[in-house]
Design an enzyme around this catalytic site. Structure first.
Site, PDB file in Angstrom:
ATOM      1  N   HIS A  37     -33.524  88.919  59.022  1.00  0.00           N
ATOM      2  CA  HIS A  37     -32.371  88.962  59.912  1.00  0.00           C
ATOM      3  C   HIS A  37     -32.795  89.188  61.358  1.00  0.00           C
ATOM      4  CE1 HIS A  37     -28.027  89.504  60.610  1.00  0.00           C
ATOM      5  NE2 HIS A  37     -28.373  90.429  61.478  1.00  0.00           N
ATOM      6  N   HIS A  53     -22.121  87.451  58.665  1.00  0.00           N
ATOM      7  CA  HIS A  53     -21.929  88.758  58.031  1.00  0.00           C
ATOM      8  C   HIS A  53     -21.639  88.497  56.561  1.00  0.00           C
ATOM      9  CE1 HIS A  53     -21.137  93.091  59.445  1.00  0.00           C
ATOM     10  NE2 HIS A  53     -22.294  92.694  59.898  1.00  0.00           N
TER      11      HIS A  53
END
Length: 823
Positions: free
Chosen positions: A57, A108
């Site tokens: 990420h 998300h």
């Protein structure tokens, strides 16, 4: 001194046990590499930091080498993908005075699967702050959602709650939702996708960067933390999002999701806008840098601002305002508590900024223990240090933290062996698997399908016009359109903003169009063409309202990079995006990618990956937003032109999905192989013609052809908008437009193209423009005063249905899917 973890003395098995016990997102190999960076065993805080900064990420450690192939520059791009957001010019004045559209694109996904309301809500909050930190006023957002097949209560709940979270956060912020899309399928049953885009407005000479100025080390710039009190929420979130979801770790996963407070964020937005005004008025914009606290919390927000300039920093964790007493150092350092920002500023500005937030805007009254705190300083030695209760809990090279872990993992192609389903068509009848259906039967099934019906139950509660600049709202056309420069003074929350009162009149009505696309089912057949189609359709979407594309963003949702075939899917998707962005060369330049996100380890419990899903957003520009068109037919006797030849490209189509349901077969059992393969030069010609025709006011309505094909696009043009049903029907004749193709293929193929509605008086000019660019326009019908949908092939009627019946199916189907109980 905080205790260290015995990485150097532990066996591989012992080291793995330590990592698991401490919930540190590192492999054994990575843990050993950290000891070489440090020359010693790490503290637990250092290990946690690397577990977050070294995650996919944050570090893009498996994908960075592929991302380098993407085009990131053209004459309109002010800032490419180097910071939290990209910026593209929407006016064409002299450099330095152009107005820029700031765009950030984030995911998300894993949080939304575990806690859908909070996960989706905080996804909106985070991407909004990414845009804010570029010095921009946030003026819009979009969301791209991929949910399960609605066959279980869980998948229905996730879809409903994620949508509720988006509205529950975005609406209180006063930011209009300008569009997006929603798709459903079993690939996302255990791993939904919530991709979010935020959009902002900034003048080129007022951009604030997320790297400190060159003087920051020598001067000793101050590090200021703004916003909510730090707590445990979101601790480990970046690492959690960079591994497969493990149902056995449900409680841990829930703890890695942040808690949203949109009302605090609203105060942060307003107070920060006012601070922007002050910085501009006092000519101090060049003496600050600014970053959102997202993945990795205090550490990432501070170290990433200094590392690229060769600086270091010292941060005193005891000065971080916290919401829970006695938090461990690693939690204070790395928790991903929402609604926080990090300024790094010249010391002469520090006291004003602290007073601005704490006293003038009373942040401590907006939420418990919220506020602004000076927590550290920039240093010249390149070392990043954290202190806690008098001890040094982290001491490492800043650049080792931000870029120390990278991989060149192997890739291996997979082969797609499925064939097109065997079927025949005779007039209005389609025969398959010993069963016959009419084209009307099939089309009604498409309208009932979750991917063919109205998504209004999902998007109904999104605020679409709150700022007052919305020209085309979500759902009215293929792209949303804003007119962001019409009332600049409405954005000023300080006393004044110098220079904004002199906007050139030609820029007052400039429009910005926003769209997105990404059909994951295409990725089953070809990840390359899935990525390429995501680009071409998002560009077509903008063109359909009259906007010429200026930039792209992407969110790359793929499987496990440690599995060569799944990493190959990412490699191919990026290659498709890059080829399409270069191939559709507007004014001879690629449509550059300015921002994006990579979301990996999106896998199912059996280890298989989700469908390869690159989601691409496009920003387009209209010289005059008042000329934007929607897809709605507003009067009868307007001629309908087809732009773009039809091909046999039904693979992974909505048509095949509808046949699956009619035949009682499982999802994805009829998927075929003929995925759309756009010719990029043809796309450019068609986009150029359509945008020029809309600019010349030759086109009354326009809609791109994509999911559901030509027939679905024609039907969409008859739908009510803003509650107004004009009662206009449409009649088309497809004879001769695609010799050699069956009627069902002509109507349902998802080959890209456009339907353009042109008034009779303008038809000659429209046809002349098309021929000038080598585009062959097919006049295939007209709008009618009869409220019906009629499709002919020559004299033969293929479909004839009252629109009231079709529109009722389309309007109510998704609500029925969401409410239906499993038998």
């Amino acid at each position: 001194m905080q205790a260290t973890l015995p990485f150097t003395s532990a066996t591989d098995a012992e080291l793995q046990e330590i990592l698991s016990k401490e919930r540190i997102g590192l492999t054994v190999e990575e843990a050993r590499k950290i000891t070489t960076f440090l020359g010693r065993d790490p503290t637990i805080t250092e290990a946690v930091i690397w577990g977050i900064q070294g995650s996919e990420h944050c570090s893009y450690k498996s994908s960075r080498r592929f991302l380098k192939s993407l085009p990131t520059e053209n004459k309109h791009i002010i800032l490419g993908p180097r910071e939290d957001s990209g910026i593209v010019a929407i006016t064409d004045g002299p450099k330095g005075k152009r107005w820029g559209l700031v765009i950030a694109h984030e995911s998300h996904n894993s949080p939304s699967q575990i806690v859908p309301f909070e996960g989706a809500a905080t996804g909106v909050g985070g991407v909004v702050r990414d845009v804010l930190c570029m010095g921009a006023r946030v003026i819009g957002c979009m969301d791209m959602l991929r949910f399960g097949d609605l066959s279980t209560e869980e998948s229905k709940t996730i879809a409903s709650e994620a949508a509720r979270g988006i509205a529950g956060y975005g609406n209180p912020l006063g930011i209009p939702n300008m569009g997006g899309d929603v798709q459903f399928g079993p690939a996302y049953n255990t791993c939904c996708l919530v991709n979010a885009v935020a959009l902002g407005l900034v003048r080129e000479d007022e951009v604030i960067h997320s790297t400190v100025p060159a003087e920051a080390g020598e001067v000793g710039y101050d590090i200021i933390l703004i916003g909510k009190a730090t707590d445990r929420s979101g601790f480990g979130g970046a690492s959690f999002s960079s591994r497969p979801i493990d149902e056995q770790l449900q409680d841990e996963n829930v703890g890695a999701v942040q808690e949203p407070n949109p009302f605090l964020e609203r105060v942060l937005l307003a107070s920060t806008y006012a601070l922007f005004d002050w910085l501009a008025a006092t000519k101090n914009l060049h003496r600050v840098s600014f970053k959102d606290l997202g993945a990795g919390g205090v550490v990432c927000a501070s170290v990433e601002q200094v590392a690229d300039e060769g600086f270091g920093a010292v941060v005193d964790l005891d000065k971080v305002h916290v919401g829970i007493p006695d938090l461990p150092a690693q939690v204070i350092a790395c928790a991903e508590t929402q609604e926080r920002l990090c300024w790094i500023v010249h010391p002469e500005l520090t006291q004003h900024i602290l007073k601005h937030y704490n006293e003038d805007w009373e942040l401590p009254r907006a939420a418990p223990n919220a506020g602004a705190s000076c927590i550290g300083k920039v240093t010249t030695d390149g070392m990043f240090r954290l202190t806690h209760k008098g001890d040094i809990v982290c001491e490492a090279k800043a650049t080792d933290i931000t870029s120390g872990l990278q991989y060149v993992r192997p890739t291996a192609p997979r082969e797609w062996k499925e064939k097109e389903p065997v079927m025949t068509a005779n007039g209005s009848a389609v025969q398959i698997a010993g069963t016959s259906f009419t084209l009307s039967d099939i089309f009604e099934a498409m309208l009932r399908h979750p991917n063919g019906c109205s998504r209004q139950p999902i998007t109904l509660h999104y605020d679409k016009s709150v700022i007052g600049n919305s020209i085309v709202e979500a759902g009215e056309a293929d792209a949303g359109v804003l007119r962001p420069l019409t009332d600049l003074q409405s954005y000023v929350l300080g006393n004044s903003h110098p220079g904004w009162e002199n906007l050139p009149q030609k820029d007052e009505h400039v429009g910005a169009a926003f769209s997105c696309s990404g059909n994951g089912r295409y990725g089953k057949i070809s990840p390359y063409w899935q990525g390429a189609n995501a680009v071409t359709e998002s560009i077509r979407n903008c063109a359909a309202v009259g906007a010429l594309p200026r930039c792209l963003t992407d969110c790359l949702n793929y499987g496990n990079p440690e599995v060569p075939q799944q990493l190959w899917e990412l490699e191919e998707g990026v290659r498709g995006i890059a080829d399409a962005a270069r191939g559709i060369a507007v004014d001879g330049e690629p449509v550059g990618i300015v921002s994006g996100n990579v979301s990996l380890y999106k896998c199912r419990p059996d280890g298989s990956a989700i469908d390869p899903t690159a989601i691409v957003a496009c920003v387009g520009q209209l010289p005059d937003a008042r000329k934007a068109v929607t897809m709605q037919l507003c009067e009868p006797d307007v001629q309908i032109y087809l732009i773009g030849n039809r091909k046999d490209e039904c693979g992974a189509s909505l048509y095949y999905s509808a046949l699956e349901q009619l035949l009682g077969k499982p999802w994805d059992s009829m998927i075929g192989c003929n995925v759309p393969q756009p010719v990029f030069a043809d796309v450019l010609s068609e986009v150029t013609v359509v945008t020029k025709a809309i600019e010349a006011e030759l086109v009354a309505a326009c809609h791109d052809i994509s999911e559901g094909g030509l027939l679905m696009s024609a039907f969409d043009m008859t739908l009510p908008q803003r509650g107004i049903d004009r009662g206009i029907g449409i009649e088309l004749n497809i004879a001769g437009i695609a010799d050699g193709l069956r009627s069902d293929t002509v109507l349902f193929s998802e080959t890209g193209g456009f339907l353009c509605a042109v008034k009779r008086d303008y038809c000659p000019a429209f046809e002349t423009l098309c021929k000038e660019y080598g585009v062959n326009p097919h006049m295939i019908g007209s709008s009618t005063s009869a409220s019906s949908l009629v499709i002919r092939s020559g004299e033969e009627v293929l479909v004839e249905e009252p629109l009231s019946q079709l529109q009722e199916i389309h309007k109510t189907a998704l609500k029925q899917h969401l409410q239906q109980k499993k038998q």
